[in-house]
Design a protein around this motif. Sequence first.
Motif, PDB file in Angstrom:
ATOM      1  N   ARG A 242       8.718  -4.086  10.209  1.00  0.00           N
ATOM      2  CA  ARG A 242       9.776  -4.365   9.234  1.00  0.00           C
ATOM      3  C   ARG A 242      11.172  -4.459   9.879  1.00  0.00           C
ATOM      4  NH1 ARG A 242       9.044  -0.080   5.187  1.00  0.00           N
ATOM      5  NH2 ARG A 242       7.115  -1.239   4.838  1.00  0.00           N
ATOM      6  N   ASP A 243      11.440  -3.565  10.829  1.00  0.00           N
ATOM      7  CA  ASP A 243      12.769  -3.528  11.460  1.00  0.00           C
ATOM      8  C   ASP A 243      13.083  -4.782  12.262  1.00  0.00           C
ATOM      9  OD1 ASP A 243      13.256  -1.055  10.492  1.00  0.00           O
ATOM     10  OD2 ASP A 243      12.917   0.004  12.379  1.00  0.00           O
TER      11      ASP A 243
ATOM     12  N   PRO B  44       5.928  -1.628  -0.708  1.00  0.00           N
ATOM     13  CA  PRO B  44       5.185  -1.836   0.548  1.00  0.00           C
ATOM     14  C   PRO B  44       4.333  -0.634   0.932  1.00  0.00           C
ATOM     15  CG  PRO B  44       7.499  -2.436   0.842  1.00  0.00           C
ATOM     16  CD  PRO B  44       7.379  -1.783  -0.508  1.00  0.00           C
ATOM     17  N   GLU B  45       4.779   0.551   0.565  1.00  0.00           N
ATOM     18  CA  GLU B  45       4.035   1.755   0.932  1.00  0.00           C
ATOM     19  C   GLU B  45       2.627   1.741   0.335  1.00  0.00           C
ATOM     20  OE1 GLU B  45       7.107   1.604   0.110  1.00  0.00           O
ATOM     21  OE2 GLU B  45       8.096   2.366   1.897  1.00  0.00           O
TER      22      GLU B  45
ATOM     23  N   ALA C 110       1.028  -1.298  -0.434  1.00  0.00           N
ATOM     24  CA  ALA C 110       0.470  -2.651  -0.298  1.00  0.00           C
ATOM     25  C   ALA C 110      -0.969  -2.563   0.199  1.00  0.00           C
ATOM     26  CB  ALA C 110       1.307  -3.475   0.675  1.00  0.00           C
TER      27      ALA C 110
ATOM     28  N   GLY D 161       1.416  -3.782   4.820  1.00  0.00           N
ATOM     29  CA  GLY D 161       2.565  -3.045   4.305  1.00  0.00           C
ATOM     30  C   GLY D 161       3.633  -2.781   5.354  1.00  0.00           C
ATOM     31  N   ALA D 162       3.198  -2.512   6.575  1.00  0.00           N
ATOM     32  CA  ALA D 162       4.154  -2.117   7.620  1.00  0.00           C
ATOM     33  C   ALA D 162       5.125  -3.225   7.988  1.00  0.00           C
ATOM     34  CB  ALA D 162       3.404  -1.645   8.867  1.00  0.00           C
TER      35      ALA D 162
ATOM     36  N   HIS E 140      10.992  -4.342   1.591  1.00  0.00           N
ATOM     37  CA  HIS E 140      11.343  -3.946   0.231  1.00  0.00           C
ATOM     38  C   HIS E 140      12.252  -5.034  -0.359  1.00  0.00           C
ATOM     39  CE1 HIS E 140      10.109   0.368   0.428  1.00  0.00           C
ATOM     40  NE2 HIS E 140      10.206   0.136   1.725  1.00  0.00           N
TER      41      HIS E 140
END
Lengths: 342, 342, 342, 342
Positions: B279-280, B305-306, B308, B312-313, B317
Amino acid sequence: MLIVLHHTATVKDVENIKKTITKMGFKPVAIPGAERTAIGVIGNQGWVDDSALRDNKAIQEIIHVTKPYKLVSRDFHPKDTVVPLGKKITVGGTSPFLTIAGPCAVESGEQLMKTARFLKKLGVPVLRGGAYKPRTSPHSFQGLREGGLELLDEVRKETGLLVVTEIVSPEHVEIVAGKVDILQIGARNMQNFDLLTEVGKIKKPVILKRGLSATIEEWLGSAEYILLNGNPNVVLCERGIRTFETATRNTADLAIIPLVRKMTHLPIIFDPSHATGKRDLVLPTALAAIVVGAHGVMVEIHPDPEHALSDGAQSLHFKEFGSLLAQMKSLISFKKQKLTVL
Amino acid sequence: MLIVLHHTATVKDVENIKKTITKMGFKPVAIPGAERTAIGVIGNQGWVDDSALRDNKAIQEIIHVTKPYKLVSRDFHPKDTVVPLGKKITVGGTSPFLTIAGPCAVESGEQLMKTARFLKKLGVPVLRGGAYKPRTSPHSFQGLREGGLELLDEVRKETGLLVVTEIVSPEHVEIVAGKVDILQIGARNMQNFDLLTEVGKIKKPVILKRGLSATIEEWLGSAEYILLNGNPNVVLCERGIRTFETATRNTADLAIIPLVRKMTHLPIIFDPSHATGKRDLVLPTALAAIVVGAHGVMVEIHPDPEHALSDGAQSLHFKEFGSLLAQMKSLISFKKQKLTVL
Amino acid sequence: MLIVLHHTATVKDVENIKKTITKMGFKPVAIPGAERTAIGVIGNQGWVDDSALRDNKAIQEIIHVTKPYKLVSRDFHPKDTVVPLGKKITVGGTSPFLTIAGPCAVESGEQLMKTARFLKKLGVPVLRGGAYKPRTSPHSFQGLREGGLELLDEVRKETGLLVVTEIVSPEHVEIVAGKVDILQIGARNMQNFDLLTEVGKIKKPVILKRGLSATIEEWLGSAEYILLNGNPNVVLCERGIRTFETATRNTADLAIIPLVRKMTHLPIIFDPSHATGKRDLVLPTALAAIVVGAHGVMVEIHPDPEHALSDGAQSLHFKEFGSLLAQMKSLISFKKQKLTVL
Amino acid sequence: MLIVLHHTATVKDVENIKKTITKMGFKPVAIPGAERTAIGVIGNQGWVDDSALRDNKAIQEIIHVTKPYKLVSRDFHPKDTVVPLGKKITVGGTSPFLTIAGPCAVESGEQLMKTARFLKKLGVPVLRGGAYKPRTSPHSFQGLREGGLELLDEVRKETGLLVVTEIVSPEHVEIVAGKVDILQIGARNMQNFDLLTEVGKIKKPVILKRGLSATIEEWLGSAEYILLNGNPNVVLCERGIRTFETATRNTADLAIIPLVRKMTHLPIIFDPSHATGKRDLVLPTALAAIVVGAHGVMVEIHPDPEHALSDGAQSLHFKEFGSLLAQMKSLISFKKQKLTVL
């Protein structure tokens, strides 16, 4: 599953994560360390879905211990699988070493019959030949498709050889399975999951080639699709992986053959033609496959490689194949008596 | 085509090769050198089949100059292709920068509608969502399949958003094309040639992702299948390649975006979610894609996402995506005025 | 450290392993699971030597949680390192974006001075130029070596520019450090540990390029050598990695720049010339480096690239570099106001 | 050299390029094609510097036909090189198959002497042992360095075994060459050109390992440095390459052994320990190396691998090595009689 926390994680972070694990139905066990805390997850019967934890800022890493496959694993099925190919021919376990040979593509009835008769004379039990050819460029020869299947069917009826051909689409399963003895899933379709699912619904043996950049885990995951759908007759086939080295067409990953045999009970064979892409390298690597413990080899041969419609440069002449086969026989008989199999 | 001979080749070898070339219908031109001779082949209108030459012992190397694709090449079609996605939305050429967003997998009507409404509010024109999910393990969530298509169809009717979904099997073309606006071919199916051929027979736009270990030439070869079958509406999508580095899910190959734009007239977009897996890293690489000249981005977002069911990772959001979009808008407006596009 | 046992491990196996861990001076914590047991190791202050356990047949896998580097990790040194390059010039943290430019190889006093004067006029603070050139073939130009160092020294004295050059042998440290302001360790020497140790004993700043196939962990391990020997002034430089794709000279791994910034406090710059190998790709990737958060770029330029003795194809003409610099300035000023840095 | 022009190149472009080639001292030969023109370059005696052409906008591609090495090529030196290692021991050509064994690192006099006596009893002629250890982390054991050299010297004097050790810095050449019989350049130093140059100035045999991501061409280019400086006694060593697959430490590239033997006259051996990183895979891959035509193997063994200071997981116990040696002997004697060597 093991959860490694950041060294800045607070006691409250640890408590929250333990609560989440409990809610997921498992039991958390904290492992406090000098620099950071880890939390073990206990009580799962298989792969744990970690989605509820992945975004927790206190977590540095989540390590899965359970593998994403189970049916193909030797862990829970220690005995070698022996796959029946025909009435008398099997592969895997202590079955005799298997040889498959034939042209990359079926080009004509004459080419195929000539090859089949040659193989029969030598005692090679399985003829390979591509009816559907996956080619990088749409301008290249795409195979005779249904016409090729017919030719394969005729040849097996006439010679009694077993026949293997590649299948490229789930909707072809019925027609292909009706015309050949063994189905092959090529490297480019190793993760064509709909195709894997469909061949899982029949009982014909399936040769599953490793993808160009597939890890062993992904490869076994693909085999798991076939087994999970009901077909236990899977034969893995190492055919080289893609690396930075371009002096060979692919990089023959021979060392993983004994490793794969430890991880799974399925048989594994080797394709020296695609793994190297060069006629001169087919013989030495085919022999090496015997030594590292492969259950068989699949070799491209052609009555006239100089005029082959695909993969001519890696196809053996009949005479070359005859010499390879003689050397293989000699090495196999030697090995049985003296070489340890891993 | 250029044929390089071994330094041991004799005058007779050269003559033989020249004869063979003439028989193939082309004209040979010998280029004698100090150490070895080379022979140029003249007169071909496209790719030359070299099978009649490959096994000549006097030949060291055969070098193809013509590429195995033509329709997608900028050589013979210098103008940018602009692909229409909906009545007013296009991608490629000087079309405005395209943003596609949505969940990895369609999980429920509520999840999808929530995402669609959020996107509509922001002005994002295309919603992505997987109905058929290719997953490494058969034990993972496989998508809602036909049910997912229905949900996508409902959402597009209600919101007016365009909808894109992945297609994994040639037999699904009709049903999928009836429910969505844009089809996506995933990385694992980039060389599923039957699938490429089928989507080539319709006119709906196709997003063609690069395979995990596909060279640019192979990727363009796959696009050529679609164009050759009659569908010119192909959008390429770089999504990271597999390398030795495992710190990121894949290696984002951003540098090839300006290179691909020189080689082909087709539009190219970037998927920062799969390219990085973190995500970052989605935000910085999405912005980098704008700078190197991509025509758009496709980003995974999820209301939660938590929880999903897949990826998810790497899913943003809603709030994170809102921030990304704002920064993208700002950079795009800056770039138009001041940055040179290659 | 976490030890995962085979599912066949017995209670006695578990006891034996726990005893071994206790003898190693640590505390074992068993984590019994449904399918298999894991054992956590507690009490270590850093990397644990696992040699006493590696061969235990009951152990399936040993997972290290602590990294093999510490001094370079942001874990224990959260604040950005700012490396001083000259009296007024720094790189890292919130220092202004750094630009380094110059020819691949120092070829003559005239070539170098011409370049230096051009850079000075533009305000570029650091001149690069190779005196010792590592070349694949011994038949290629190997650099002016000591003569090149003299020329660099003259130029820096006359122009006041800072000068960076590559060092290839530990025995050159003294002479090179006496003639230039910044030392560079090239990709091929990233794991030349004697060289790393020697440059660790001086205080001059060191640009450490990533190896062709180095993981981020290995790269940081190499930086750790320099810091551990006393020199904190290390600047990392991403310059592309080797992959299967040959359309670019290397694969520019831009996505790891924000990732490396999270892992370490050291500054990181980008070399678009080696990362891509193509002049046309230098500009877009240099700009992308700004966007993903690099602290600077190092670019190859040459007064006459067509006649450069090495790397001409990736060296910018002066005019092209002037245009790049203008665009970089514009993007940097834009970014400061509006773009979030990860 | 062949120059391929863009299909847009004009007659004037062709004339200009021909003029440039003439100025370079060579002869241009135009090869007009249907789609584009190519120009052959004739008259060069070796590698052509293409810098004066690289930037010509009319040129699409420059293809080099001559290789960047010559002394190591079989083209101009068709006979196998036989490298003398000691008074009676040679490697290469038809020399008997060579076995080298010993610990990764010299740890103590006792460990080394124990290993040497064991090898002597078995008739293994060469002991390996690292005095200088290149390690990813500076926190790992770095070797006994000079102390290790002393131990190696004592052991060879007492047992009469030949001794090989790795050299990591050009300034060590004199001291290392005085204490051991054979020098080894490790994978990480394969392109440490100053080191290659220095070992080229002595006559001791040099084992040159392939770099982690080195192509065969680069590897041979490194060997060329040693030969060009006067030392013809080079033995190549394949030790696995870095790929995406992490199930093995490296990917053993066994297929290139017969290929390298065709390209160069130098001997080539195989290191199954580093190539696989797993004790279980050492035996099968060492045997495979015999089959594909390697001239020898170099194997890591240790009197107590569980407590080895480095590479314990890939080091064989004495008993395991005894078994490997017996199987190797058996296979070699079999092969001599019956197997064709490529």
